[in-house]
Design an enzyme around this catalytic site. Structure first.
Site, PDB file in Angstrom:
ATOM      1  N   LYS A  47      -9.290   5.285  -7.760  1.00 37.72           N
ATOM      2  CA  LYS A  47      -7.439   5.500  -7.685  1.00 37.72           C
ATOM      3  C   LYS A  47      -6.971   4.178  -8.174  1.00 37.72           C
ATOM      4  O   LYS A  47      -7.610   2.940  -8.206  1.00 37.72           O
ATOM      5  CB  LYS A  47      -7.282   5.581  -6.141  1.00 37.72           C
ATOM      6  CG  LYS A  47      -7.519   6.750  -5.484  1.00 37.72           C
ATOM      7  CD  LYS A  47      -6.890   6.734  -4.080  1.00 37.72           C
ATOM      8  CE  LYS A  47      -7.327   7.981  -3.578  1.00 37.72           C
ATOM      9  NZ  LYS A  47      -6.512   9.110  -4.031  1.00 37.72           N
ATOM     10  N   ARG A 101     -12.304  17.736   0.460  1.00 38.93           N
ATOM     11  CA  ARG A 101     -12.687  19.204   0.592  1.00 38.93           C
ATOM     12  C   ARG A 101     -14.246  19.187   0.590  1.00 38.93           C
ATOM     13  O   ARG A 101     -15.015  20.147   1.073  1.00 38.93           O
ATOM     14  CB  ARG A 101     -12.259  19.678  -0.480  1.00 38.93           C
ATOM     15  CG  ARG A 101     -12.467  19.403  -1.833  1.00 38.93           C
ATOM     16  CD  ARG A 101     -11.651  19.881  -3.021  1.00 38.93           C
ATOM     17  NE  ARG A 101     -10.402  19.165  -3.168  1.00 38.93           N
ATOM     18  CZ  ARG A 101      -9.387  19.549  -3.805  1.00 38.93           C
ATOM     19  NH1 ARG A 101      -9.428  20.354  -4.660  1.00 38.93           N
ATOM     20  NH2 ARG A 101      -8.204  18.746  -3.804  1.00 38.93           N
TER      21      ARG A 101
HETATM   22  N1  BES Z   1      -6.738  11.324   0.338  1.00 38.84           N
HETATM   23  C1  BES Z   1      -6.507  11.760  -0.747  1.00 38.84           C
HETATM   24  C2  BES Z   1      -5.011  12.607  -0.679  1.00 38.84           C
HETATM   25  C3  BES Z   1      -3.836  11.629  -0.262  1.00 38.84           C
HETATM   26  C4  BES Z   1      -2.999  11.198  -1.418  1.00 38.84           C
HETATM   27  C5  BES Z   1      -3.551  11.444   1.139  1.00 38.84           C
HETATM   28  C6  BES Z   1      -1.904  10.370  -0.967  1.00 38.84           C
HETATM   29  C7  BES Z   1      -2.399  10.695   1.593  1.00 38.84           C
HETATM   30  C8  BES Z   1      -1.515  10.138   0.759  1.00 38.84           C
HETATM   31  C9  BES Z   1      -7.321  12.766  -1.481  1.00 38.84           C
HETATM   32  O1  BES Z   1      -8.717  12.581  -1.178  1.00 38.84           O
HETATM   33  C10 BES Z   1      -7.229  12.706  -2.969  1.00 38.84           C
HETATM   34  O2  BES Z   1      -7.565  11.798  -3.400  1.00 38.84           O
HETATM   35  N2  BES Z   1      -6.780  13.946  -3.721  1.00 38.84           N
HETATM   36  C11 BES Z   1      -6.323  13.983  -4.842  1.00 38.84           C
HETATM   37  C12 BES Z   1      -7.091  15.176  -5.241  1.00 38.84           C
HETATM   38  C13 BES Z   1      -7.185  15.435  -6.645  1.00 38.84           C
HETATM   39  C14 BES Z   1      -8.086  14.550  -7.198  1.00 38.84           C
HETATM   40  C15 BES Z   1      -7.469  16.956  -6.935  1.00 38.84           C
HETATM   41  C16 BES Z   1      -4.876  13.880  -4.976  1.00 38.84           C
HETATM   42  O3  BES Z   1      -4.057  14.404  -4.220  1.00 38.84           O
HETATM   43  O4  BES Z   1      -4.713  13.211  -5.966  1.00 38.84           O
HETATM   44 MN    MN Z   2      -9.569  11.282  -2.583  1.00 36.00          MN
END
Ligand code: BES
Ligand code: MN
Ligand code: ZN
Length: 509
Positions: A285, A359
């Protein structure tokens, strides 16, 4: 002699003054009262309790209020030395009709939460150490509003610099003692979820989280089993284990059991995402706000706090909680984009993006939960940034295969003030996740947009067709929510834990 006396008197006066100015919380008692106000109307309408209090001041309270007109919803004014309490905060309840049908909320209850919170905060800011709150004719909502706002995360700050919080209770002569106790149980459980979420990731690892849950549940009739990675391997949880590959911190899998009804009926299964830190893994990230990902175990916190509250309330239900806990980190041993792993039900998954890890851990947890043949499964997770894009920070998204359960959780959200909104489970999304040549599923959707819906479609592949299921995406309401004054605009929220308790206590699939 006279000199000595006056010297002592001066010293005494100084020490009293010093106490008055430098002590952090006074032992003064304060009272929170409610008053309704209607748009454009000048008359002051007290709650029953406030009416009586006004009478005890021979109408002086009303006179004082009238000096600067009605008190608006969500605002509070303090009056000093009127009646039995040295400080009285009168808080505006506004008009329940300001909420309309489309707000889908029990407006009367919500106004009480807002008012109780406003009154409490006003008194606390004047360092009143003991605050009593009237019943507002719904002591349950009053306790929620007051106790959710009497929260501050400051355990790691120098003790001397910490803000002392007042102690809060229902007013001595108020009604609804039982309802107050119930509301307090819910608010305190939600505050626990907030602490679990807010705690820095180095101090809330899978092991520490497990220890916390065990310690908390020791006082109630709840069994906590902590499974380790060896167990997960035996269970063939290859999808869950693929996420923990990049970290040294051992993963855990909690199995929590609360049997409140004594019968041998099947359980309600709650599954919570417990990523104690989500760096994204090799699909790293960006660094801005990455610290927020310490709360990526918000689903886990919700499940633990919900079961804790149900047990304290002695709710006659049989609930099992399943919480996969791990970190998602990049390293030489981490899962790589494109790797293929196997979930417990034998389905193969291509991990196209290691940041779509929630997931992956939920897939195995859903499979394991299914082995208990539950009445229904509810999973809850800070799953997708996309849900925040879709719904903002005021409502969680719910995907459900059951119209009945959807209706029930929707109703529960209106009552608790922590609302939910239904999202689609169209085949279209499932096709995006399942239509591949070399493996059964991809953890990324093929199309553009609808990220929360494709994530839900992915999870659905791990729930047996005959088991009713709800998936709650709480990434939007995880923290810094601007809609609820009583949970504050800053910090992790523990939402929508009170909705879950309300829903599960009454659910009938
Ligand atoms: N934990 C994150 C989602 C999240 C984002 C929670 C912001 C709280 C605040 C999750 O694991 C994630 O990274 N999701 C990705 C999915 C994508 C790679 C398909 C996302 O939301 O960008
Ligand atoms: Mn994630
Ligand atoms: Zn995550």
């Amino acid at each position: 002699m006279a000199f000595v006396r006056s010297y002592l008197l001066v010293r005494y006066k100084n020490s009293v003054l010093a106490q008055r100015f430098f002590s952090s919380m006074s032992d003064k008692r304060g009272l929170v009262l409610g008053v309704y106000s209607s748009e454009g109307q000048d008359d002051v309408k007290f709650t029953k309790f406030a009416q009586k209090y006004n009478e005890s001041t021979a109408g002086k309270l009303l006179e004082q209020i009238k000096i600067c007109g009605p008190i608006k919803g969500g605002q509070a004014r303090i009056y000093w030395n009127l009646g039995k309490y040295p400080a009285v905060a009168v808080a505006g309840l506004g008009d329940a009709s300001k909420w309309d049908e489309l707000d889908e909320i029990n407006g009367a209850k919500e106004n009480i939460r807002i008012a109780a919170s406003a009154g409490l905060k006003a008194l606390a800011s004047c360092k009143i150490g003991h605050i009593e709150v009237e019943d507002f004719e719904d002591a349950h909502a009053a306790a929620e509003g007051a106790l959710l706002s009497n929260y501050k995360f400051q355990v790691y700050k120098n003790k001397e610099k910490q803000t002392q919080l007042p102690d809060v209770s229902l007013a001595e002569s108020a009604d609804g003692r039982e309802q107050w106790a119930k509301g307090a149980t819910l608010a305190n459980a939600q505050n626990w979820a907030r602490v679990l979420m807010e705690t820095p990731a180095n101090l809330m690892t899978p092991t520490i989280f497990s220890d916390n849950v065990k310690a908390k549940m020791a006082s109630v009739n709840v069994e906590v089993q902590v499974h380790d990675e060896g167990w997960a391997k035996e269970m063939k949880m290859g999808s869950f284990l693929s996420v923990t590959n990049g970290t040294k911190e051992p993963a855990k899998f909690l199995e929590i059991t609360y049997k409140g009804d004594g019968s041998d009926e099947s359980c309600i299964a709650l599954v919570g995402k417990g990523v104690t830190f989500d760096s994204g893994g090799i699909s790293l990230k960006p660094s801005a706000s990455m610290d927020q990902m310490r709360a990526d175990m918000g689903g886990a916190a919700n499940v633990a706090a919900t079961i804790y509250a149900l047990a304290q309330l002695k709710a006659p239900v049989f609930v099992k909680g399943f919480i996969p806990l791990c970190e998602n980190m990049p390293s030489g041993t981490a899962t790589k984009p494109g790797d293929v792993v196997y979930a417990m039900n034998g389905k193969s998954i291509c991990v196209d993006n290691t940041d779509a890890e929630g997931r992956l851990i939920l897939a195995d947890a859903l499979c394991y939960a299914s082995t208990f043949k539950p009445k229904f499964i509810l999973d809850i997770a800070t799953l997708t940034g996309a849900i925040k894009v879709a719904l903002g920070d005021c409502v969680a998204g719910v995907f459900s295969t059951s119209n009945t359960l959807w209706t029930q959780i929707h109703q529960a959200g209106s009552e608790s003030g922590d609302r939910v909104w239904r999202m689609p489970l169209f085949k279209h999304y499932s096709e995006q996740m399942c239509d591949h040549n070399g493996y059964d599923l991809n953890n990324l959707g093929k199309g553009k947009g609808g990220g929360s819906c494709t994530a839900a479609a992915f999870l659905r592949e791990f729930v047996p067709k005959e088991t009713p299921w709800l998936h709650v995406d709480i990434a939007g309401v995880m923290g810094d929510c601007s809609d609820q004054s009583y949970t504050g605009a800053k910090g992790m929220t523990g939402r929508p834990m009170r909705t879950l308790v309300e829903f599960i206590a009454k659910a009938s699939p």
